[in-house]
Design an enzyme around this catalytic site. Structure first.
Site, PDB file in Angstrom:
ATOM      1  N   ARG A   1     -15.368  63.557 -13.943  1.00 27.39           N
ATOM      2  CA  ARG A   1     -15.764  64.681 -14.787  1.00 27.39           C
ATOM      3  C   ARG A   1     -17.138  65.166 -14.344  1.00 27.39           C
ATOM      4  O   ARG A   1     -17.916  64.414 -13.746  1.00 27.39           O
ATOM      5  CB  ARG A   1     -15.818  64.260 -16.258  1.00 27.39           C
ATOM      6  CG  ARG A   1     -14.502  63.746 -16.812  1.00 27.39           C
ATOM      7  CD  ARG A   1     -14.670  63.245 -18.243  1.00 27.39           C
ATOM      8  NE  ARG A   1     -13.405  62.829 -18.835  1.00 27.39           N
ATOM      9  CZ  ARG A   1     -12.919  61.597 -18.777  1.00 27.39           C
ATOM     10  NH1 ARG A   1     -13.606  60.636 -18.158  1.00 27.39           N
ATOM     11  NH2 ARG A   1     -11.761  61.292 -19.337  1.00 27.39           N
TER      12      ARG A   1
ATOM     13  N   ARG B   1     -11.214  67.915 -10.788  1.00 25.30           N
ATOM     14  CA  ARG B   1     -10.689  66.656 -11.306  1.00 25.30           C
ATOM     15  C   ARG B   1      -9.157  66.682 -11.321  1.00 25.30           C
ATOM     16  O   ARG B   1      -8.503  65.700 -10.988  1.00 25.30           O
ATOM     17  CB  ARG B   1     -11.258  66.443 -12.699  1.00 25.30           C
ATOM     18  CG  ARG B   1     -10.733  65.272 -13.472  1.00 25.30           C
ATOM     19  CD  ARG B   1     -11.541  65.172 -14.773  1.00 25.30           C
ATOM     20  NE  ARG B   1     -10.889  64.343 -15.757  1.00 25.30           N
ATOM     21  CZ  ARG B   1     -10.898  63.022 -15.765  1.00 25.30           C
ATOM     22  NH1 ARG B   1     -11.521  62.373 -14.790  1.00 25.30           N
ATOM     23  NH2 ARG B   1     -10.307  62.345 -16.721  1.00 25.30           N
TER      24      ARG B   1
ATOM     25  N   HIS C   1      -8.263  57.940 -17.974  1.00 26.82           N
ATOM     26  CA  HIS C   1      -7.553  58.376 -19.172  1.00 26.82           C
ATOM     27  C   HIS C   1      -7.110  57.164 -19.976  1.00 26.82           C
ATOM     28  O   HIS C   1      -6.690  56.153 -19.420  1.00 26.82           O
ATOM     29  CB  HIS C   1      -6.317  59.208 -18.802  1.00 26.82           C
ATOM     30  CG  HIS C   1      -6.632  60.641 -18.519  1.00 26.82           C
ATOM     31  ND1 HIS C   1      -7.367  61.420 -19.381  1.00 26.82           N
ATOM     32  CD2 HIS C   1      -6.310  61.436 -17.471  1.00 26.82           C
ATOM     33  CE1 HIS C   1      -7.481  62.640 -18.857  1.00 26.82           C
ATOM     34  NE2 HIS C   1      -6.861  62.677 -17.719  1.00 26.82           N
TER      35      HIS C   1
ATOM     36  N   TYR D   1      -0.613  65.293 -14.434  1.00 29.06           N
ATOM     37  CA  TYR D   1      -0.954  65.355 -13.021  1.00 29.06           C
ATOM     38  C   TYR D   1       0.230  64.964 -12.147  1.00 29.06           C
ATOM     39  O   TYR D   1       0.413  65.507 -11.063  1.00 29.06           O
ATOM     40  CB  TYR D   1      -2.153  64.442 -12.737  1.00 29.06           C
ATOM     41  CG  TYR D   1      -3.362  64.790 -13.562  1.00 29.06           C
ATOM     42  CD1 TYR D   1      -3.855  66.090 -13.585  1.00 29.06           C
ATOM     43  CD2 TYR D   1      -4.008  63.837 -14.334  1.00 29.06           C
ATOM     44  CE1 TYR D   1      -4.959  66.428 -14.344  1.00 29.06           C
ATOM     45  CE2 TYR D   1      -5.116  64.158 -15.093  1.00 29.06           C
ATOM     46  CZ  TYR D   1      -5.587  65.453 -15.089  1.00 29.06           C
ATOM     47  OH  TYR D   1      -6.669  65.781 -15.847  1.00 29.06           O
TER      48      TYR D   1
END
Length: 381
Positions: free
Chosen positions: A208, A318, A341, A350
Site C-alpha cells: 500500500r 498494488r 489481506h 486478484y
C-alpha cells in the site's frame, strides 16, 4: 447452566456462554448486573466493584443506577458519541466514522431514542441517502448497523433494526485494470529517479502507499531478498500518523523478486541515508519526512498519460502486483500473505482479474493433446 458459590455474590454461566452475576445487597434484595459478561473474570470484577461500594458506604441499588445510565444513553446521539470514543480504531477509520456520523447519522437520529429506531425508521432514512453514491451509502449503513449491534449487546435494545436487505454491500463501481508490463516500464521511466523504486515496489511487491511511504532502510534486506512491512503512515487533516499497517495481516515479510534487487540496491545507494531508520522514500527537500502524496501524484499524472493509462491510480499498482502474483501461480493463501489481506474475498478479486490466464490454461491443455497425438505408437513385436 452452572453456578459458582462465592463469599459475595453468585456467578452463573448462561446457555449462550455469557456470564451473569448477582448478589444480595444491604436492602436484603437480589441485584443483578445490568448486562451479562463475556468472561467469568469480567463478572468477578463487577462483583468486586459492588462489594467495594458497599464497604465504602457509596452503594445504591443497581436498578436505579441502570436507570440513570439508560437515561443518559437512551438517545442515539450520546450513545453514538460514546461508541466512537471508546472503540479501538485506526486513525483514518476513526476520522471516517466521525465524518459519517456528523453528515449522515447525527442530523437524522441524534435526539431519537434508541428504542424508537425501528426497521421502518431505518428504511426511510436509508431511502433518503444519495443512490448515486452506492459505496458511501453502504458504508454509512454499515456504521449505523455496527452502533446498534453494540446497543443490542449492551441490552439497551432487543434487536438490531437495520434489516434492509443488501444495504451493507455494494458492487465494485470501478473495475481496476492492472498495468501491463509495457505500461509499467513507461510509468517507471517517466517518474523522477527518486521515486522510480516506489513504483517498482508497488507493482511487484503489492504494498500500500502508506506502507511504502514509511519504509526504512532497515526494512529492506537485499541479502535475503526480504522486505519487512511493520508500519504505515496516514495523513489526516494535514497531520502525519505512523502506526501499524491497515490490518494484522498487513504485518508481513514480502519476498523481493530477484530482478528488483540490483535496482533497489542502486536506489538505497543514491537516494537513502546510511542510517537504518532512514526513509526509503522521503520528501524532496527533507529526508526525515515521508513523501507527500501530492508530490508523488504531480509526477504520476504525467507518467500515466505517457503510458496511455489516465485511469490508473498509484494504489492500482498494488492490484497489478497481486494479479502478477496470481498469473505466476500464487494460491489464494499465498496471495493473502503477500498482499496482506485478512479475508479471502479481497484476494479472490486478484485471482479473477488475472487476464489471459484461462486462455493460457486452455492452450496448455491443447498442447498436451497435440503431444499425445504426435507421440510414436508402441511398435508391435
Amino acid at each position: 447452566m452452572t453456578r459458582a458459590k462465592r463469599d459475595f455474590g453468585t456467578i452463573r454461566k448462561r446457555a449462550n456462554g455469557r456470564y451473569q452475576a448477582y448478589y444480595m445487597g444491604p436492602d436484603q434484595a437480589f441485584h443483578r448486573a445490568p448486562s451479562t459478561f463475556e468472561t467469568k473474570a469480567d463478572a468477578e470484577a463487577w462483583l468486586v466493584g459492588e462489594r467495594r461500594l458497599i464497604q465504602d458506604d457509596d452503594w445504591t441499588p443497581t436498578k436505579s443506577r441502570r436507570a440513570r445510565v439508560i437515561r443518559a444513553t437512551e438517545s442515539f446521539g450520546p450513545y453514538a458519541e460514546a461508541w466512537l470514543e471508546y472503540r479501538e480504531l485506526k486513525p483514518r477509520t476513526r476520522a471516517l466514522y466521525r465524518r459519517q456520523l456528523d453528515r449522515f447519522l447525527l442530523p437524522y437520529f441524534a435526539d431519537t431514542s434508541l428504542r424508537d429506531i425501528t426497521p421502518a425508521v431505518v428504511r426511510v432514512w436509508h431511502s433518503r441517502l444519495d443512490p448515486t453514491k452506492p459505496t458511501q451509502r453502504a458504508h454509512v449503513y454499515g456504521l449505523l448497523r455496527s452502533i446498534l449491534s453494540t446497543a443490542v449487546a449492551d441490552e439497551i435494545i432487543q434487536a438490531n433494526p437495520c434489516r434492509v436487505r443488501g444495504a451493507g454491500t455494494v458492487k465494485r463501481a470501478r473495475r481496476v485494470e492492472p498495468a501491463t508490463l509495457d505500461e509499467l516500464e513507461i510509468l517507471v521511466t517517466e517518474m523522477p529517479e527518486k521515486y522510480q523504486a516506489l513504483v517498482l515496489i508497488g507493482a511487484w511487491c503489492g504494498l500500500r502507499f502508506g506502507e511504502m511511504a514509511e519504509l526504512r532502510r532497515g526494512d529492506i534486506n537485499l541479502v535475503t531478498g526480504q522486505l519487512q512491512v511493520r508500519r504505515g503512515v496516514v495523513r489526516i487533516r494535514g497531520q502525519v500518523t505512523v502506526g501499524s499497517p491497515k490490518s494484522d495481516a498487513g504485518v508481513r515479510d514480502v519476498a523481493i523478486p530477484p530482478h528488483l534487487v540490483p535496482l533497489l540496491e542502486a536506489h538505497l545507494e543514491e537516494h537513502v541515508g546510511s542510517d537504518r531508520d532512514a526513509l526509503v522514500f522521503s520528501a524532496v527537500n527533507d529526508p526525515s519526512v515521508q513523501v507527500h502524496p501530492n508530490t508523488l501524484y504531480r509526477h504520476w499524472y504525467r507518467a500515466r498519460e505517457k503510458a496511455g493509462r489516465p485511469d490508473l491510480r498509484i494504489h492500482d499498482l498494488r492490484h497489478t502486483g497481486a494479479v502478477l502474483a496470481a498469473q505466476a501461480g500464487a494460491t489464494l493463501a499465498e496471495l493473502m500473505s503477500r498482499i496482506g489481506h485478512s479475508t479471502p474475498q479481497a484476494a479472490l478479486r486478484y485471482q479473477h482479474a488475472a487476464r489471459g490466464r484461462d486462455t493460457e490454461i486452455a492452450a496448455a491443455l491443447s498442447r498436451l493433446m497435440e503431444e499425445r497425438a504426435s507421440a510414436p505408437a508402441d511398435s508391435e513385436e
